[in-house]
Design a protein around this motif. Structure first.
Motif, PDB file in Angstrom:
ATOM      1  N   PRO A 110       0.814  -1.176  -0.084  1.00 50.73           N
ATOM      2  CA  PRO A 110       0.087  -0.060  -0.171  1.00 50.73           C
ATOM      3  C   PRO A 110       0.894   1.132  -0.149  1.00 50.73           C
ATOM      4  CG  PRO A 110      -0.336  -1.350   1.830  1.00 50.73           C
ATOM      5  CD  PRO A 110       0.888  -1.854   1.322  1.00 50.73           C
ATOM      6  N   ALA A 111       0.624   2.072  -0.779  1.00 44.30           N
ATOM      7  CA  ALA A 111       1.453   3.334  -0.804  1.00 44.30           C
ATOM      8  C   ALA A 111       1.098   4.177   0.497  1.00 44.30           C
ATOM      9  CB  ALA A 111       0.670   4.233  -2.081  1.00 44.30           C
ATOM     10  N   GLN A 112       2.283   4.866   0.793  1.00 42.80           N
ATOM     11  CA  GLN A 112       2.175   5.708   1.890  1.00 42.80           C
ATOM     12  C   GLN A 112       3.051   6.862   1.613  1.00 42.80           C
ATOM     13  OE1 GLN A 112       0.975   7.365   4.368  1.00 42.80           O
ATOM     14  NE2 GLN A 112       0.449   5.438   5.064  1.00 42.80           N
ATOM     15  N   PRO A 113       2.504   8.066   1.049  1.00 41.31           N
ATOM     16  CA  PRO A 113       3.293   9.260   0.688  1.00 41.31           C
ATOM     17  C   PRO A 113       4.211   9.583   1.360  1.00 41.31           C
ATOM     18  CG  PRO A 113       0.785   9.306   0.142  1.00 41.31           C
ATOM     19  CD  PRO A 113       1.007   8.143   1.028  1.00 41.31           C
ATOM     20  N   ALA A 114       3.902   9.549   2.975  1.00 34.81           N
ATOM     21  CA  ALA A 114       4.917  10.346   3.920  1.00 34.81           C
ATOM     22  C   ALA A 114       6.362   9.521   3.913  1.00 34.81           C
ATOM     23  CB  ALA A 114       4.316  10.289   5.121  1.00 34.81           C
ATOM     24  N   CYS A 115       6.292   8.252   3.691  1.00 31.97           N
ATOM     25  CA  CYS A 115       7.509   7.143   3.805  1.00 31.97           C
ATOM     26  C   CYS A 115       7.529   6.562   2.444  1.00 31.97           C
ATOM     27  CB  CYS A 115       7.425   6.643   4.874  1.00 31.97           C
ATOM     28  SG  CYS A 115       7.305   7.485   6.339  1.00 31.97           S
ATOM     29  N   THR A 148       0.635  12.109   8.137  1.00 36.75           N
ATOM     30  CA  THR A 148       1.220  13.370   7.820  1.00 36.75           C
ATOM     31  C   THR A 148       2.189  13.463   8.525  1.00 36.75           C
ATOM     32  OG1 THR A 148      -0.479  14.293   9.413  1.00 36.75           O
ATOM     33  CG2 THR A 148      -1.301  14.371   7.041  1.00 36.75           C
ATOM     34  N   GLN A 149       3.411  14.237   8.026  1.00 35.04           N
ATOM     35  CA  GLN A 149       4.346  14.490   8.974  1.00 35.04           C
ATOM     36  C   GLN A 149       4.944  15.802   8.682  1.00 35.04           C
ATOM     37  OE1 GLN A 149       7.255  11.261   7.732  1.00 35.04           O
ATOM     38  NE2 GLN A 149       6.564  10.027   9.316  1.00 35.04           N
ATOM     39  N   ASP A 150       5.615  16.517   9.650  1.00 39.70           N
ATOM     40  CA  ASP A 150       6.166  17.809   9.471  1.00 39.70           C
ATOM     41  C   ASP A 150       7.449  17.724   8.931  1.00 39.70           C
ATOM     42  OD1 ASP A 150       4.083  19.146  10.550  1.00 39.70           O
ATOM     43  OD2 ASP A 150       4.828  19.456  12.541  1.00 39.70           O
ATOM     44  N   ALA A 151       7.843  18.717   8.475  1.00 41.50           N
ATOM     45  CA  ALA A 151       9.381  18.732   7.743  1.00 41.50           C
ATOM     46  C   ALA A 151      10.290  18.520   8.831  1.00 41.50           C
ATOM     47  CB  ALA A 151       9.501  19.969   6.906  1.00 41.50           C
ATOM     48  N   ARG A 158      17.519   9.474  -0.411  1.00 42.47           N
ATOM     49  CA  ARG A 158      16.197   9.253   0.037  1.00 42.47           C
ATOM     50  C   ARG A 158      15.087  10.304  -0.729  1.00 42.47           C
ATOM     51  NH1 ARG A 158      12.648   8.131   2.643  1.00 42.47           N
ATOM     52  NH2 ARG A 158      12.941   6.442   0.845  1.00 42.47           N
ATOM     53  N   ALA A 159      13.910   9.583  -0.783  1.00 40.34           N
ATOM     54  CA  ALA A 159      13.052  10.549  -1.568  1.00 40.34           C
ATOM     55  C   ALA A 159      12.494  11.456  -0.559  1.00 40.34           C
ATOM     56  CB  ALA A 159      11.978   9.547  -1.932  1.00 40.34           C
ATOM     57  N   VAL A 160      12.445  11.289   0.711  1.00 44.08           N
ATOM     58  CA  VAL A 160      11.986  12.738   1.239  1.00 44.08           C
ATOM     59  C   VAL A 160      13.202  12.857   2.398  1.00 44.08           C
ATOM     60  CG1 VAL A 160      10.394  13.074   3.557  1.00 44.08           C
ATOM     61  CG2 VAL A 160       9.751  11.633   1.255  1.00 44.08           C
ATOM     62  N   SER A 161      13.487  14.439   2.235  1.00 45.38           N
ATOM     63  CA  SER A 161      14.511  14.843   3.305  1.00 45.38           C
ATOM     64  C   SER A 161      14.140  16.133   3.340  1.00 45.38           C
ATOM     65  CB  SER A 161      15.801  14.637   2.781  1.00 45.38           C
ATOM     66  OG  SER A 161      16.907  14.664   3.735  1.00 45.38           O
ATOM     67  N   GLY A 162      15.095  16.858   3.896  1.00 39.62           N
ATOM     68  CA  GLY A 162      14.913  18.342   4.605  1.00 39.62           C
ATOM     69  C   GLY A 162      16.230  18.865   5.160  1.00 39.62           C
ATOM     70  N   ALA A 163      16.427  20.099   5.139  1.00 41.16           N
ATOM     71  CA  ALA A 163      17.381  20.670   5.796  1.00 41.16           C
ATOM     72  C   ALA A 163      17.003  21.925   6.528  1.00 41.16           C
ATOM     73  CB  ALA A 163      18.434  21.105   4.398  1.00 41.16           C
ATOM     74  N   ARG A 164      17.819  22.354   7.425  1.00 42.70           N
ATOM     75  CA  ARG A 164      17.550  23.745   8.270  1.00 42.70           C
ATOM     76  C   ARG A 164      18.460  24.835   7.670  1.00 42.70           C
ATOM     77  NH1 ARG A 164      19.004  21.874  12.652  1.00 42.70           N
ATOM     78  NH2 ARG A 164      16.630  21.549  13.448  1.00 42.70           N
ATOM     79  N   ALA A 179      -2.402   1.342   7.899  1.00 46.12           N
ATOM     80  CA  ALA A 179      -1.051   1.948   8.215  1.00 46.12           C
ATOM     81  C   ALA A 179      -1.110   2.624   9.635  1.00 46.12           C
ATOM     82  CB  ALA A 179      -0.696   2.962   7.146  1.00 46.12           C
ATOM     83  N   ARG A 180      -0.133   2.636  10.452  1.00 47.77           N
ATOM     84  CA  ARG A 180      -0.334   3.011  11.935  1.00 47.77           C
ATOM     85  C   ARG A 180       0.797   4.148  12.002  1.00 47.77           C
ATOM     86  NH1 ARG A 180      -3.084  -0.187  15.533  1.00 47.77           N
ATOM     87  NH2 ARG A 180      -4.884  -0.654  14.298  1.00 47.77           N
ATOM     88  N   ALA A 181       1.885   3.931  11.491  1.00 47.30           N
ATOM     89  CA  ALA A 181       2.902   5.041  11.483  1.00 47.30           C
ATOM     90  C   ALA A 181       4.056   4.427  10.607  1.00 47.30           C
ATOM     91  CB  ALA A 181       3.420   4.959  12.748  1.00 47.30           C
ATOM     92  N   CYS A 182       4.885   5.721  10.299  1.00 41.54           N
ATOM     93  CA  CYS A 182       5.974   5.399   9.540  1.00 41.54           C
ATOM     94  C   CYS A 182       7.091   6.354  10.011  1.00 41.54           C
ATOM     95  CB  CYS A 182       5.795   5.552   7.969  1.00 41.54           C
ATOM     96  SG  CYS A 182       5.389   7.086   7.284  1.00 41.54           S
TER      97      CYS A 182
END
Lengths: 415, 548
Positions: free
Chosen positions: A213-218, B38-41, B72-78, A261-264
């Motif tokens: 399953p896709a999980q766009p956050a990770c 959802t995640q913050d930067a 990494r497909a997702v990252s960030g910098a300060r 999905a619970r967390a990533c």
């Protein structure tokens, strides 16, 4: 007469309907291929490595029955592209943005890896788009290492409320060397993990399959799965070590689904571990997904799932006040003990009072013992001595023997 | 490796903007979205192999740029911004997210800054720290103080060394550096090898920018001077228009998109690839930037011939009329003064790719400037690889009579080969062209004061790495005049169509230039090889460039 009116009305409407026909690739069954293109600065007859899909969504519609992997307003209008199966494993990468003159609204992208029997749209394996969050340049990207022989469907669209109707998508495929997939490449065949003991997880040759399953956050273009059953309720801690692992995602359920999905967590630095706490009920199946960006030769990670630390909760048996009053007359108090985590076996419950900030048992005879191996248990403590109504008593519950695991609750005795 | 001390955070700006949910569709929606995490930067892995940059300076804000090299497909910098080079007096920090979708690029526009102030900045990932950059905010709106800017265009990597940038980086803090187009070239380099890759899609454009930013001089320029950039044709394809030749949709979108990814330039929400804009520098100068590629029409498409399009032309006219500044600098890709070549005693326009091919719009603009009596309009131009100082004539007569309504300074090229026209004959056919030099290469400085604008053309030997620059000529334009005047002690023309040095750079590269070309080839070959093995082998971890 009525039929005549309906026919006339239909004739009036038909031309307009014909003009507003949805595009040929509006539905997954009509998915078209990305097109090759040439350029003035390419040698004659040569085409670019990437292929393009030029999209106008003005007349496109949403897809009934296809999960919207970026939320309920995502993919309000879509078209579909197909990447035909190849005889080798490939990295398939699709990007999308507005064309020249377009707005900065981010398109929605979803990638569906086909099953061995053909294409599927039940579960997207990679998603990106407006719901993921704004970036400095408005674009979306999905990628996947697709096993040989699998079709890929690409859903390209825009969220509801977006003004821009056009977008341009690009496809780049890269053939990868033939490598046998690791154990757990397919979720339903994931090896079981023993809680508490570490295990090496080979990542070499990992791919994305239709069960991911896709999980766009990770996001990750390749994944490997492990499963475990929670022996007790509590918060388990998954730890993954090894630089080849880029993401860690936890799912709960009979099988891994996007809904479960619970967390990533994404890799935060080059060398550190990925750590993910996950709250589980007793007996729940935990699906652990390791995402990797580059499952090259020798890539592996170490996974360990630790049991939650022991915890005790103390409460009066319900109904709380009535029981307390009644039981006090009989010299007994019923205490409900709730235990979480490992190694909480023998419970000793003591009635006492706080003297100079420290708990002091009233009498040894007020002590009750119980066995509580996860879950709740009611124990009864005989109240003796000069306990007067209106005075305060403290119930202390702790693991039998010398242990720091202890919980207390203050009770006020009533008439 | 430099290290950043713990920042003393005075302001904190979260730039992560989540998408807005508007409306709902009618189709059946399974519950897959219910677990969209959802995640913050956050600060993530990566290092800063492509340097840092800043741009779009306003009196209270600057746009900061860098790029994270990471798998990494997702990252960030300060981003840390401070008033001192040691980054101890921090005035702003922010965590900027990045994803593979934007190739790891990092951009943040930081406001709340003080006008006319030097700031230092660096980016910090979990694995490394970028070089420390320097930038400068614009002067306050009521400032009458003088300005120093510089401009250049047309940097063809394998042709020579970017010595103009080497010197421009050492000038001390400029108020602005203008990159006037052809920041990169799309060709495969047929002069040296056939496997050098032409830029046609996203990956090839991104790889080309990596090559350019690997140039020390260009990286240093970006590190220490605030820039603005307008693109010309080679950011996509040579002399492209809407229809003749029309690049593929992807080539065009990729060229624009990658340019945005690599420049310290923010997007307009309603038009993501819009670059025409305006930046005010006190009461001294208004910098109006144009886009003469994206909106062209009229080539075999049945539409009226337009170079800039109605919306942009109206924007330009409105800005010129409303500008409170003494000097109106127009950052201009292609030459606006007519360029005629005498054929049978009659001057004929030779380059329909520049304003000469779009008379209607040029006449409308110049007539407007004349009618509104807008003074001190100065076009700063790229494209033609030739140093020129021009009066801009309004509808010149056949007998060579004309009225100048503006001026134009063309700053040669960083390396690209210039026009092989004899200077004297150019001047004879174009009396408004006061100097003409297609042989030398470099950049131009412009110093603005209430009394005059002084433009200095600086050139160097592009075959020699870091060769010293010299002044080719200097031009003074007193305020409220539309005529460049040659400064005493410098020459307007040089004899001969081209210098020996320039010819040599085309045919017989010296050892240093050969090394540079080999480097270009290596990059190209590596790119081909990387394409072949992409994802197949573990990348070696780079060390010593700001991270592990």
């Amino acid at each position: 007469m009525r039929r005549l009116i309906l026919t006339a009305a239909a004739l009036l409407v038909l031309p307009a309907t014909a003009v507003a026909a949805p595009p040929a690739n509006d539905a997954p069954t009509g998915a078209t291929e990305f097109e090759a293109f040439t350029a003035g600065n390419l040698p004659a007859g040569q085409t670019a490595a990437e292929r393009q899909g030029v999209v106008d969504l003005s007349e496109a519609t949403a897809d009934a029955g296809v999960p919207r992997c970026l939320g309920p307003v995502s993919f309000a209008k879509t078209v579909w592209f197909r990447v035909p199966a190849a005889p080798v494993t490939r990295l398939v990468k699709i990007e999308a943005s507005s064309p020249s003159g377009g707005t900065g609204e981010i398109p929605d992208l979803a990638l569906f890896v086909g099953a061995a029997g053909g294409a599927q749209t039940a579960e997207a394996q990679s998603c990106d788009g407006a719901a993921v969050g704004a970036l400095s340049t408005s674009a979306a990207e999905v990628d996947a290492r697709v096993p040989a022989g699998r079709d890929v469907l690409v859903q390209v669209g825009r969220s509801g409320g977006q003004a821009e109707q056009r977008l341009i998508a690009s496809l780049r495929t890269t053939d990868l060397p033939a490598t046998a997939p690791p154990a757990g490449d397919v979720a339903t065949a994931a090896p079981a993990l023993r809680i508490g003991s570490g295990e090496g997880v080979p990542l070499t040759g990992a791919t994305l399959t239709e069960e991911d399953p896709a999980q766009p956050a990770c996001p990750a273009p390749a994944t490997v799965w492990r499963r475990a059953r929670a022996p007790a309720r509590g918060t388990y801690r998954i730890t993954v070590k090894g630089p080849a692992a880029g993401t860690l995602t936890a799912f709960v359920g009979a099988r891994p689904t996007a809904d479960g999905a619970r967390a990533c967590v994404n890799r935060a630095n080059a060398g550190g571990p990925l750590v993910l706490p996950v709250a589980l009920r007793r007996g729940a199946t935990l699906w652990t997904r390791l995402g990797t960006d580059n499952p090259a030769d020798g890539a592996s990670a170490a996974v360990v799932i630790k049991r939650p630390p022991a915890r005790l909760g103390v409460a009066l048996a319900t109904p709380r006040l009535r029981s307390l009053r009644a039981l006090t007359r009989r010299g007994q108090i019923a205490i409900r003990i709730r235990t979480e985590g490992q190694a909480v076996r023998g419970i000793r419950v003591t009635l006492g009072r706080r003297v100079r900030g420290r708990f002091r048992g009233v009498s040894r005879r007020t002590t009750a013992n119980a066995i509580a191996a996860g879950g709740s248990k009611t124990v009864r403590v005989l109240l003796r001595g000069r306990a007067r109504p209106g005075t305060y008593r403290i119930v202390a519950a702790g693991r039998a023997g010398s242990t720091p695991v202890r919980a207390t609750k203050t009770l006020r005795l009533r008439r | 490796m430099a290290s950043i001390p713990p920042p003393r955070i005075l302001t904190r700006r979260r730039l992560l903007v989540h998408g807005t949910a508007v409306g709902a569709g009618l189709a059946f929606v399974p519950s897959a979205w219910g677990r969209l995490i959802t995640q913050d930067a956050t600060v993530g892995p990566g290092f800063f192999a492509d340097g840092v940059a800043s741009g779009e300076p306003a009196a209270n804000a600057v746009t900061f740029w860098s790029r994270l090299t990471t798998e990494r497909a997702v990252s960030g910098a300060r981003l840390v911004v401070a008033t001192d080079e040691g980054l101890t007096n921090t005035v702003a920090t922010t965590v900027v997210p990045t994803r593979r979708a934007i190739d790891g690029s990092l951009k943040a526009r930081v406001g709340g800054l003080k006008p006319d102030t030097l700031y230092y900045y660096a980016w910090q990932s979990s694995d490394g720290v970028s070089p420390i950059g320097r930038t400068k905010t614009a002067k306050p709106a009521d400032s009458a103080a003088g300005l120093r800017m510089a401009f250049s265009s047309c940097q063809d990597f394998p042709v020579g060394f970017f010595n103009g940038h080497t010197e421009a980086a050492t000038l001390g803090p400029l108020d602005l550096y203008l990159l006037l187009g052809d920041y990169q070239y799309e060709y495969e380099n047929t002069e040296t090898r056939s496997d050098a890759f032409p830029t046609v899609d996203l990956k090839s454009f991104r790889d080309r920018h990596k090559i350019y930013r690997a140039d020390k001089a260009l990286r240093e320029l970006h590190r220490v001077q605030p820039v603005v950039h307008i693109w010309d044709d080679h950011e996509v394809e040579d002399n492209y228009t809407e229809n003749n030749p029309r690049p593929s949709d992807l080539q065009r979108a990729a060229g624009y998109r990658v340019s945005f990814e690599w420049m310290p330039r923010m997007q307009f929400p309603r038009e993501q690839f819009r670059i025409y804009n305006r930046w005010q520098h006190g009461r001294m100068a208004d910098v109006i930037m144009l886009d003469q590629r994206q909106y062209r029409t009229g080539d075999l498409d049945g539409q009226p011939r337009q170079l800039v399009g109605r919306a942009q032309l109206d924007f330009l006219k409105a800005r010129l009329k409303a500008s409170p500044s003494t000097w109106k600098l127009v950052a201009n890709q292609v030459m606006i003064a007519p360029l005629l070549v005498g054929v049978g005693g009659v001057g004929q326009e030779v380059n329909q790719d520049q304003w000469d091919g779009y008379d209607s719009e040029r006449n409308e603009l110049l007539d407007f400037i004349a009618a509104e009596q807008i003074s001190n309009v100065v076009f700063l131009t790229g494209d033609i690889h030739t140093y020129m100082s021009n009066e801009v004539p309004q509808r010149p007569g056949a007998a060579g009579t004309y009225k100048s309504v503006a001026t134009e300074y063309i700053g040669g090229s960083i390396t690209s080969s210039g026009l092989p026209l004899p200077a004297e004959s150019v001047n004879a056919a174009n009396p408004w062209i006061k100097t003409f030099n297609g042989a030398d290469h470099g950049y131009a400085q412009i110093d603005l004061s209430a009394a005059e604008a002084v433009v200095t053309y600086r050139v160097s030997d592009i075959q020699q790495e870091a060769a010293p620059s010299r002044t080719l000529s200097r031009w003074r334009q007193p305020v409220n005049t539309n005529t460049p005047v040659l400064d005493a002690g410098t020459r307007a023309f040089r004899s001969g169509p081209e210098s020996p040095a320039d010819s040599a750079s085309e045919s017989a590269p010296n050892a240093a230039l050969r090394r540079r070309r080999r480097r270009w080839e290596r990059f190209a070959r590596r790119d081909v090889e990387r394409r072949e093995r992409e994802g197949a082998a573990p990348r070696r971890r780079r060390r010593g460039k700001g991270g592990r």
